[in-house]
Design a protein around this motif. Structure first.
Motif: not given
Lengths: 623, 366
Positions: A569-574, A580-587
């Motif tokens: 399986x591929x491992x994914x994470x977001x 409360x004040x998001x500065x970083x979003x990752x995939x």
């Protein structure tokens, strides 16, 4: 003595000679007139013509190529530099014995067959009296050897030039890209006069996307040359306008941490700033060293890259198409609220499997024993498949499509470098078109857990996560932060931030519930990624995903150890942080990495700790 | 005897001397520009000119009678040297032209330029003009032997000049029109044979002359670049030392055979008219002096020398402006180089001798 001479009589003899002389005089006058007529014709009637020819003879326009702008990361790390290097060049018109000259040069510097082939190829395309490079990157010793012999090698020059160099090499190859020698394809499309004298052009990544900014504008020198083509003096000079220095949005320390996290694995990481759309990190692993591409990679080396099973040239972050698996669930949970199909407390009974009415086929939950009663929050936190089978069934394919479409799935993210895939969100129309088949209800169910036809790129996942983090206000991802004038340092261009999905209007409470569910993944007692959030000084929200590559028989159990690695399986994470004040979003996607919670989520923790400037669980100092 | 001016005592003709000096001055000025502005080159040429002028004065002292007596021996010596040069001569620029005399090198063909018209004039002066058929025939043989020897070297330009020198004496001497017609026909008929006998490079030159654009970087290069130099000069020229065609090496042979192109480029049509006017004055004065000589030998020789001088000028200019094929003939008194200068001024010495000794003669006779 005098008597011996026959005296001329004033009679017939004199008249005879005089007649002949007068005749000659007449003839001479006519001939002289012919000369005068000819000279007048050349000097008056054809004067302009010959003035042009004379000018053309002596005045040559020599382009001065602009210096290409350099590329920096936002934190000021040099990503693409211009380095002085020496190349061996030949002006074919000045060489009388080409074979001999090349043979002699071969004794002074090392030359490969590829060098010679490229030289011959280029020599045919150049303008008169333009030098054609034969060898790049001469060593100092080679420069010295050629310089000593130069007097015996007319037409041979050692030219100092600026070569593109990528100090970070493979780490940023997939975002910065590289330049290469201008080829026929480039020639057909570029402004030839602006590129006269320019030898390289952006081929990939930021180098290609921001070519116009980086290149600058050509300058010209009007020079007087003699018959041998040697420049005698400079008549006029228009300075070139150097290219702009570019500052990319990349945070190099974060990029390095991300690249290290994927070292030795196949996968991709895209980190965005949800407020600005800035691409903080863009990793596709494995990568490759872009430097050999600058002056033409050897075909053997290129073939090796192409043949490598890990496909280092593939930009997985933008082009890799993966089933999103469970990472799709928060978006569907939001859709459930939006379409009024579920309220948060509505719970679903999960016995570990789900079957459509009138069908014996069991759609299994990843947890064989089942989750029991789960509400929306817990369905996301525990990644309950049965909840989402049911939800998908209730929503139906059309509303599913609608929900995902609005998060940008199935469309290019609009990132400012070229070549991204748009992925695929299936619909009835699509299936009819592509497969000539109607849509089956079972396909709706597996789409609820991000399996089936649906394919997303890491960039799309990251953008969708950023949209979630920003409550719909995240702009399109962009790599270019600003362009600055090389001389003054003034910012000459800062891209306008455009909201990625302006149609996402929904009630704030729906956003809050979806985000709360994602928070529960990290911080809830049953959250699938709770181990990765342990001890963090900030709150985050995320979703794990494990994308299945092999269909399992109804009664079969998935045992990773028994599967070949490329079938695992591929491992994914977001995820995004702070809550409360998001500065970083990752995939994050780790190909064949096993489970999202075990492999991908810890990487996100490492990135967050690093970017948000807090020590991780291992006590590593922030970068 | 009345008082004589210095020029009269030196047997110099002032108008002719003036014209020649002007030409030489123009030559030096142009050479300075064409030769890369090197004073040393100009100085050397100036010294050669002084030497040649000295020879002219010397030759002018000999009365025509003595010149007539020397005609035949000089012709004989010339012929001998021409044969010698073919056997043991030095090869230079692909042709055997030079005899190394230890101290200096010498081109016997230069001697022929004077010896041939002298011999023909001597032959014709033996009897009443117009010459009889056998005499014309004998003169023809006298001319053709050295011409063929020179053409064999090969030096087509000089062969043409020597032929012109000889035949112009024959023409002025009254060779009958019927014979002239026959000779022209004969020449036309033998043209194909001549073509066959030509050297490759000579044939190439003719081809090149007929169609220079055919091979713009090869054989036609001279003519094309020369025409560009002339044409770009315009009415007033680019100015002294401002010729780009010459200074940037586009114009080959620019201080020797193609110096006229440099002159045209820098001084324009106005300069060309001035130069041609000076040539015309010199030729007119020379022909006048020769014609009014009191004896036939001097008259014929003087006319022959002046017509040859014209031929020099015409062939060179015609070649430079692209009207005639490229043959190696310098522009008289302008082109760089010493050999033709010496021969030309020696010839002018003879013309002056023919003139100045007339008065003495008439005084003695009268």
């Amino acid at each position: 003595m005098v008597s011996r001479l026959k005296l001329g009589s004033p009679g017939t003899e004199f008249r005879l000679v005089r007649g002949r002389v007068l005749l000659c005089a007449g003839a001479m006058a006519l001939l002289v007139l012919a000369i005068i007529a000819r000279v007048s014709y050349l000097q008056i009637a054809l004067h302009d013509h010959f003035t042009t020819l004379s000018r053309h003879n002596r005045v040559k326009i020599v382009p001065i190529p602009p210096i290409r702008g350099r590329i920096f990361s936002r934190d000021g790390v040099l990503l693409a530099d211009n380095r002085p290097s020496f190349s061996l060049e030949i002006v074919p018109e000045q060489v009388t014995d080409m074979t001999g000259t090349i043979e002699k040069l071969g004794q002074l510097v090392s030359m490969s067959q590829a060098d010679l082939a490229r030289f011959r190829d280029q020599a045919g395309k150049m303008r008169l009296f333009e030098s054609v490079p034969l060898r790049f990157n001469l060593t100092e010793e080679e420069v010295a050897r050629v310089s000593i012999e130069r007097h015996a090698l007319p037409g041979v020059e050692v030219v100092a030039r600026l070569d593109r160099f990528y100090p970070l090499g493979a780490d940023v190859a997939h975002s910065v890209g590289y330049v290469g020698m201008i080829d026929d394809e480039d020639l057909a499309r570029l402004d030839r006069s602006d590129y006269s004298g320019t030898t390289h052009i952006g081929k990939l990544g930021a180098e290609k996307a921001f070519e116009d900014l980086l290149h600058g504008h050509v300058g010209f020198q009007q020079v007087e040359v003699n018959a041998q083509g040697r420049v005698v003096r400079v008549l006029d000079r228009t300075a070139p306008m150097p290219g702009r220095n570019l500052y990319l949005t990349l945070d190099i320390s974060l990029q390095t941490v991300a690249a290290k996290a994927l070292a030795g694995r196949r996968g991709a990481i895209v980190a965005l700033d949800p407020q600005t759309g800035s691409v903080l990190a863009l990793v596709s692993s494995p990568s490759y060293d872009p430097n050999p591409f600058v002056n033409g990679i050897s075909s053997a080396d290129y073939q090796a890259l192409l043949d490598s099973p890990a496909a280092p040239l593939l930009n997985r972050a933008l082009q890799g198409k993966y089933p999103p698996g469970s990472t799709i669930k928060p978006f569907l949970a939001l859709a459930a609220l939006d379409f009024g199909v579920r309220a948060v407390p509505d719970s679903t009974w999960c016995p570990g499997w789900f079957a459509l009415k009138g069908s014996s086929h069991q759609y299994r939950d990843w947890k064989k024993r089942g989750h029991g009663h789960v509400d929306l929050t817990q369905a996301v936190a525990q990644s309950c498949d049965v909840y989402f089978y049911t939800l998908a069934n209730d929503l139906g394919i059309d509303r599913l499509y609608d929900a995902l479409d609005r998060f940008g799935f199935g469309h290019p993210t609009g990132i400012d470098i070229k070549g991204e895939s748009k992925g695929l969100i299936p619909s009835r129309a699509w299936k009819q078109e592509a497969l000539k088949e109607p849509w089956y209800p079972g396909e709706t169910l597996i789409m609820g857990i991000g399996q089936g036809y649906v394919q997303v790129t890491p960039a799309q996942l990251a953008l969708a996560t950023a949209i979630m983090a920003s409550r719909g206000r995240a702009p399109k991802p962009r790599l270019l932060d600003e362009a600055r004038d090389v001389l003054t340092g003034d910012v000459v261009l800062r891209p306008v931030v455009a909201v990625a999905s302006p149609t996402l209007e929904r009630s704030e409470s729906h956003w809050a519930e979806a985000v709360r569910a994602m928070r529960e993944v990290m911080h809830g007692p049953f959250g699938t990624a709770r181990r990765s959030a342990q001890g963090a000084t900030y709150e985050s929200a995320g979703k794990t995903g494990t994308a299945q590559l092999v269909g399992m028989a109804q009664d079969e159990a998935y045992r990773a150890q028994e599967l070949a690695e490329e079938l695992r399986d591929h491992a994914l994470f977001i995820a995004f942080a702070p809550l409360d004040a998001p500065r970083i979003a990752v995939a994050i996607i780790v190909e064949n990495g096993g489970s999202g919670s075990g492999t991908a989520a810890p990487i996100a923790r490492e990135l967050f700790d690093h970017y948000l400037g807090v020590a991780g669980p291992s006590g590593a100092a922030p970068g | 005897m009345r008082d004589q001016s210095l020029s009269e005592r030196l047997h110099m003709d002032v108008p002719l001397l003036l014209g020649l000096t002007m030409l030489c001055a123009i030559g030096l000025i142009t050479l300075y520009s064409a030769g890369g502005q090197e004073a040393a080159v100009v100085l050397r040429q100036f010294l050669r000119m002084l030497l040649a002028f000295g020879l002219m004065v010397l030759v002018a002292q000999f009365p025509p009678g003595r010149l007539a007596r020397w005609s035949v021996p000089l012709y004989g010596i010339g012929l001998l040297l021409l044969v010698l040069v073919l056997m043991i001569g030095e090869v230079g620029k692909g042709a055997q032209r030079w005899l190394d005399l230890g101290v200096f090198r010498f081109q016997p063909s230069e001697l022929a330029k004077l010896a041939v018209p002298m011999a023909v004039a001597w032959l014709l002066a033996q009897r009443e003009l117009p010459p009889s058929l056998p005499r014309v025939f004998a003169a023809g043989v006298l001319i053709l032997i050295p011409v063929l020897l020179i053409a064999k070297q090969p030096d087509l330009g000089t062969a043409v000049i020597v032929a012109v020198a000889g035949f112009s004496v024959l023409f002025v001497g009254g060779m009958s029109w019927r014979l002239i017609g026959a000779a022209v026909l004969l020449a036309a008929a033998s043209a194909p044979t001549l073509w066959y006998l030509m050297h490759d490079y000579q044939r190439r030159r003719v081809h090149m002359f007929l169609d220079p654009e055919q091979d713009p970087l090869g054989s036609g290069y001279h003519i094309i670049q020369s025409k560009i130099a002339i044409g770009s000069g315009g009415l007033y020229g680019k100015g002294w030392l401002n010729g780009t065609q010459s200074h940037l090496d586009f114009l080959p042979e620019r201080s020797t055979d193609f110096i006229f192109a440099v002159y045209c480029e820098e001084f324009g049509l106005m300069g060309v008219l001035l130069l041609i006017a000076i040539y015309a004055l010199i030729i007119a004065r020379g022909l006048y002096l020769a014609l009014y000589s009191q004896e036939v030998y001097g008259r014929l020789l003087g006319c022959g020398i002046m017509l040859t001088f014209f031929a020099y000028m015409f062939v060179n200019m015609g070649m430079v402006v692209g009207q005639l094929p490229v043959v190696g003939i310098p522009l008289p008194l302008i082109s760089h180089g010493g050999t033709s200068l010496v021969t030309l001024l020696a010839g002018f010495g003879m013309v002056m001798s023919v003139h100045s000794h007339r008065r003495l003669l008439s005084e003695k006779v009268g």
